[in-house]
Structures are given as structure tokens and as C-alpha cells.
Design an enzyme around this catalytic site. Structure first.
Site, PDB file in Angstrom:
ATOM      1  N   SER A  13       0.753  -1.198   0.234  1.00 44.53           N
ATOM      2  CA  SER A  13       0.002  -0.008  -0.054  1.00 44.53           C
ATOM      3  C   SER A  13       0.827   1.084   0.000  1.00 44.53           C
ATOM      4  O   SER A  13       2.130   1.261  -0.105  1.00 44.53           O
ATOM      5  CB  SER A  13      -0.900  -0.111   1.229  1.00 44.53           C
ATOM      6  OG  SER A  13       0.182   0.170   2.413  1.00 44.53           O
ATOM      7  N   LYS A  14       0.339   2.233   0.055  1.00 43.85           N
ATOM      8  CA  LYS A  14       0.794   3.480   0.124  1.00 43.85           C
ATOM      9  C   LYS A  14       2.033   3.704   1.138  1.00 43.85           C
ATOM     10  O   LYS A  14       2.906   4.359   1.043  1.00 43.85           O
ATOM     11  CB  LYS A  14       0.053   4.773   0.423  1.00 43.85           C
ATOM     12  CG  LYS A  14      -0.887   5.093  -1.022  1.00 43.85           C
ATOM     13  CD  LYS A  14      -1.024   6.659  -0.869  1.00 43.85           C
ATOM     14  CE  LYS A  14      -1.819   7.024  -2.177  1.00 43.85           C
ATOM     15  NZ  LYS A  14      -3.438   7.530  -1.844  1.00 43.85           N
ATOM     16  N   ARG A  15       1.486   3.263   2.417  1.00 41.02           N
ATOM     17  CA  ARG A  15       2.414   2.965   3.428  1.00 41.02           C
ATOM     18  C   ARG A  15       3.770   2.435   3.111  1.00 41.02           C
ATOM     19  O   ARG A  15       4.937   2.954   3.670  1.00 41.02           O
ATOM     20  CB  ARG A  15       1.976   2.091   4.591  1.00 41.02           C
ATOM     21  CG  ARG A  15       2.043   2.402   5.931  1.00 41.02           C
ATOM     22  CD  ARG A  15       1.192   1.843   6.772  1.00 41.02           C
ATOM     23  NE  ARG A  15       0.676   0.622   6.363  1.00 41.02           N
ATOM     24  CZ  ARG A  15       1.287  -0.519   6.425  1.00 41.02           C
ATOM     25  NH1 ARG A  15       2.530  -0.407   7.113  1.00 41.02           N
ATOM     26  NH2 ARG A  15       0.750  -1.838   6.277  1.00 41.02           N
ATOM     27  N   HIS A  16       4.010   1.454   2.144  1.00 37.67           N
ATOM     28  CA  HIS A  16       5.128   1.121   1.941  1.00 37.67           C
ATOM     29  C   HIS A  16       5.854   1.868   0.515  1.00 37.67           C
ATOM     30  O   HIS A  16       6.670   1.292   0.037  1.00 37.67           O
ATOM     31  CB  HIS A  16       4.882  -0.374   1.205  1.00 37.67           C
ATOM     32  CG  HIS A  16       4.388  -1.411   2.258  1.00 37.67           C
ATOM     33  ND1 HIS A  16       3.092  -1.862   2.182  1.00 37.67           N
ATOM     34  CD2 HIS A  16       4.908  -1.797   3.506  1.00 37.67           C
ATOM     35  CE1 HIS A  16       2.971  -2.579   3.158  1.00 37.67           C
ATOM     36  NE2 HIS A  16       3.877  -2.498   3.964  1.00 37.67           N
ATOM     37  N   GLY A  17       5.281   3.109   0.294  1.00 40.41           N
ATOM     38  CA  GLY A  17       5.784   3.628  -0.801  1.00 40.41           C
ATOM     39  C   GLY A  17       5.247   3.377  -2.209  1.00 40.41           C
ATOM     40  O   GLY A  17       5.821   3.298  -3.115  1.00 40.41           O
TER      41      GLY A  17
END
Ligand code: GLU
Length: 476
Positions: free
Chosen positions: A249-253
Site C-alpha cells: 500500500s501507500k504506506r510502503h511507498g
């Protein structure tokens, strides 16, 4: 012509599709699905269709559509048909719904929200799975004042088996699948229904998509059959996970795919990285595009999810930069150079830079940055490097270097190399004692490709000018 379910005889033309919803920016997870669909179509000499599933008007954005189109173009995942947009096909969906109502495979449902809420609460209280029980299935009269939705008449008994190419056969009981709403009370068609009509109309033979859609497959198959169409073959591919094991997800870039272009990755390297997530071919790691097409088979994708590993992507990017003919890399380097304000069309210089730098750069962004000094008229010298190498001793040697280089009859790396070595021998110093001040004088920093190659690329005139400005420090 579609094949019997789960099978794909040789005479059939394979048609795959990539059907992203433009509700978020296309990222590597979507790209891998697109790649598998594209590769399989290319491998089977079939067709690849691009379809933008933009019926969720509130969450779809123009920016997300742009990233899909530009991303696919940058990656070279060319479509044989499309892009189709679902929002431009509403008349067709209405037509199919009318046909289903007439055929009795769909019906109007007049249940109100209050009634449905009460039904649901009762089921939950009895610890039953909430589902629509088909109250309006046999209703023939409209209910005045209630705008109806349209529901699909799902079979009530038996099972639907998805012969999934990745997961194997997955069975769903029809009793568990209630009558899906296919048109809302304002007449707009719903997501699963649009997918069905499109897959049918576009002659899709193989649906390759994320396994978060596996549960949609049995409903879609029932609808296709109700429409007299044979369902396609399904392959639900596993999600990509972040390094911590959670869905990427965005959290992982997990950013827009175009960010990889910006960061200086070659499209072939990114595709090579993604194809190897969940698929292998012996122990081969590096694949050209043609090798991927020749070796890929959707039947060989495994169902375990795989984690994204940035280090490996960087490694592959460098492998592709080293293996590709420099001329093919030139446009990508030019694009990176433009980002730092350099517009060069000097093909010989650009190819020379690629050959000189590709062993020391993992991305084209890095390559452009460390090659900037070769394209500009004047440079800034890093003060630390100057203090270390452009000291009186270093500058003394540079004076002699300048003389030798100015006297060279031909400006080539071997001639430069010979001149510098001669000087080092004459001064009884290692080549480094000459090369380092020289490097700082011409590149502004103490790292560059081999000094003879560097000067060869820089050219006689610029080299001598830079030596002059470094030598001016002596008197400054
Ligand atoms: N539009 C869906 C998505 O972006 C894919 C649907 C499909 O492939 O059937 O997740």
C-alpha cells in the site's frame, strides 16, 4: 469463439484485458496484473484490451486515468484495443438489462431500505449470513412510489466452480450467492454487471486479475451463462506484499508507476522485476522483453503472495542498463538529463556516457546526476574535494598535466592514458596522484569513470578550460 470452460484449445485466439479502476494511482500491483495479461496475449499471439472501469464517478479521477494511460505507454504495454471507458457504454448496459428483464433472468425489486435493514437485522439476530432472500422474485406488479432496483436472478441450487488457473478449482454454493443488484434505482448499472457485459462484448477469453476478485467470479459466471455466453478462463493472481508481509500500500511507498520513470528505472527492468514475483523460469533472473514473452505462461504463476524488494529492483535495473545496447538507453538518459536542465542530442556523447557510467549507477537518475559535468560549460568544484586534491602539490602536477594534454595530437582515451602514465613515471608517483586532482578539476568531485575515458568524453577544449580555472586557484 470461446472454448469449453477451463480449457483453451489451440485454435482459439486468446483475448486478455487489463481493467483498472481509476480510483487510485496505478501502482506496481496493478502493473503486474497488466503485465501478466499483456504477456499472455503476446505469447499466444492473441489480443490485449485496455478498459478503464470508471463507473464509480465519485472516486474516479482524471489524474488516475492519465497515470494509467501514460504508465502503460511508458512501460510499452501496448493495447490492441481500447482504451474503452465504461462510462461511455451506459446505453449498452441498459440494453442488456432490458433484455434480461424481458427474458426473466433479472427482475425489479421494490424492497425499501427499511425493509432490507429489517431483514438483515433479523438474519444477524438469528446468526444467519445476511442475504437478500428473493422477496420480489415473483412480484409482477410495481409498487407505486418506490423506484425499483434491478436484481439478477441467481440460480438457487447447485454450485459454481471457478476452474482457476492459479488457485485450481474453487467451488461456491449458489445458495450462498444472493440476487445481485445490477442496476440501482436511478438506472445506473453496478460494477460486477458492467464487467460481465464488457468481458462478453469484448470477447475476453482469459481474465487475469488480482485474487481480491476471486469472490466476484462465481457471480460473474452465473450472469454470463444467463446471457448465453461461455465464461472466460480465470486466473486470479496473488497480491504483492510490502516487505512487512502486509498488502502493498501507500504506506510502503507504493506510488504511482510514473514515479519509477522519474526515479530513473528502465521499463524493461521494472517489468522483469514484476514478472518474477510469483513466476519463475528455471533460475533465470534477467529477462529481456522478448525472453519474457517466449517463456511466460500464466499456468505457471504460483499462488503464494510475494513481497516487494527494492534492492532487487535496483540490481535488475543496473543489469538492464548494462545489457541493453547503449542506443536503446539513450532516450531514457536524455529524459533524466532534461529533468536537471540539460537538453542534449549528442548521440555519441550520450552513448559514451552510458558505457562509462553504467557500472557505477543503479538508476538513470543517478547516471544523469553524476554525468552532468560532461554536458555543461562550467562546473562548481566541491570545496572538500578541492581542499584535498587542489592543494599546491596537486596544482603543481596539474600544470604539467595541462602541458602534456595540450600537446596531444589526437584526443582519445588511449592517447590520454599514455600521456598521463608517462607523466606519472617521470614524476615517480602513482597515477592516482595525477588522476585525482585532474578529476576534481574537470568533474568538480573526486569520483568519475576512469580518467582517460572521462577526459575523452569531455573533449579537449573543455578539459583545458577547466584545468585553467583550477590552475587559477594557485594565484588566487
Ligand atoms: N476494475 C478492477 C480493479 O481495478 C478489476 C476488475 C477485473 O479485472 O475484473 O480492481
Amino acid at each position: 469463439m470461446r472454448a469449453p470452460e477451463g480449457k483453451c484449445p489451440i485454435y482459439m485466439t486468446v483475448v486478455t484485458r487489463f481493467a483498472p479502476s481509476p480510483t487510485g494511482l496505478l501502482h506496481v500491483g496493478g502493473v503486474r496484473t497488466a503485465l501478466f495479461s499483456w504477456l499472455y496475449a503476446r505469447r499466444m499471439k492473441g489480443k490485449f484490451v485496455l478498459r478503464v472501469e470508471d463507473t464509480d464517478r465519485e472516486r474516479s479521477t482524471d489524474e488516475a486515468v492519465r497515470v494509467i494511460l501514460e504508465g502503460m505507454q511508458w512501460l510499452g504495454l501496448d493495447a490492441d484495443e481500447g482504451p474503452y471507458y465504461q462510462t461511455r457504454r451506459f446505453d449498452r448496459y441498459r440494453e442488456v438489462i432490458a433484455g434480461m428483464l424481458a427474458a426473466g433472468t433479472a427482475y425489479h425489486c421494490y424492497c425499501t431500505k427499511q425493509e432490507l435493514d429489517a431483514l438483515r437485522e433479523g438474519q444477524l439476530a438469528r446468526k444467519e449470513k445476511p442475504r437478500y432472500t428473493g422477496l420480489c422474485r415473483s412480484r409482477t406488479e410495481p409498487r407505486p412510489g418506490v423506484p425499483p432496483v434491478v436484481r439478477f436472478r441467481n440460480p438457487t441450487d447447485g454450485a459454481v466452480v471457478v476452474e482457476d488457473l492459479v488457485h485450481g478449482p474453487v467451488s461456491f454454493q449458489n445458495a450462498e450467492l444472493d440476487d445481485l443488484i445490477i442496476a440501482r434505482s436511478d438506472g445506473t448499472p453496478t460494477y460486477n454487471f458492467c464487467v460481465v457485459v464488457d468481458d462478453m462484448d469484448m470477447g475476453i477469453t482469459h481474465v487475469i486479475r488480482g485474487d481480491d476478485h476471486l469472490n466476484n467470479a462465481p457471480r460473474q459466471m452465473n450472469m454470463l451463462r444467463a446471457l448465453g455466453s461461455t465464461p472466460p478462463v480465470y486466473a486470479h493472481v496473488p497480491m504483492i506484499l510490502g516487505p512487512d508481509g502486509a498488502k502493498l500500500s501507500k504506506r510502503h511507498g507504493a506510488v504511482s508507476v510514473l514515479q519509477y520513470e522519474e526515479e530513473g528505472f528502465l521499463p524493461d527492468a521494472l517489468l522483469n522485476y514484476l514478472v518474477r514475483l510469483g513466476w519463475s523460469h528455471g533460475d533465470q533472473e534477467v529477462f529481456t522483453r522478448d525472453e519474457m514473452i517466449a517463456a511466460f505462461d500464466i499456468h505457471d504463476v504460483n499462488k503464494a503472495a510475494s513481497a516487494f524488494n527494492n534492492e532487487k529492483l535496483l540490481w535488475l535495473n543496473q543489469q538492464h542498463m548494462m545489457r541493453a545496447p547503449p542506443a536503446r538507453v539513450v532516450p531514457y538518459l536524455q529524459a533524466q538529463l532534461r529533468r536537471i536542465g540539460i537538453d542534449s542530442n549528442d548521440q555519441t556523447l550520450l552513448e559514451g556516457v552510458i558505457l562509462a557510467q553504467r557500472e557505477r549507477a543503479k538508476t538513470l537518475k543517478e547516471m544523469a546526476q553524476s554525468s552532468r559535468f560532461l554536458f555543461v560549460d562550467s562546473i562548481e568544484v566541491d570545496p572538500q574535494a578541492a581542499a584535498k586534491h587542489l592543494n599546491p602539490e596537486g596544482l603543481g602536477r596539474l600544470g604539467q598535466v595541462r602541458e602534456r594534454l595540450a600537446a596531444l595530437s589526437e584526443w582519445t582515451a588511449p592517447a590520454i592514458n599514455a600521456a598521463l602514465n608517462e607523466l606519472a613515471t617521470q614524476l615517480a608517483v602513482g597515477l592516482g596522484k595525477i588522476a585525482q586532482p585532474l578529476r576534481v578539476a574537470v568533474a568538480g568531485v573526486a569520483v568519475s569513470p576512469p580518467i582517460d575515458v572521462t577526459l575523452g568524453l569531455l573533449g579537449r577544449e573543455r578539459t583545458l578550460l577547466r584545468l585553467d580555472s583550477a590552475l587559477a586557484r594557485k594565484t588566487a
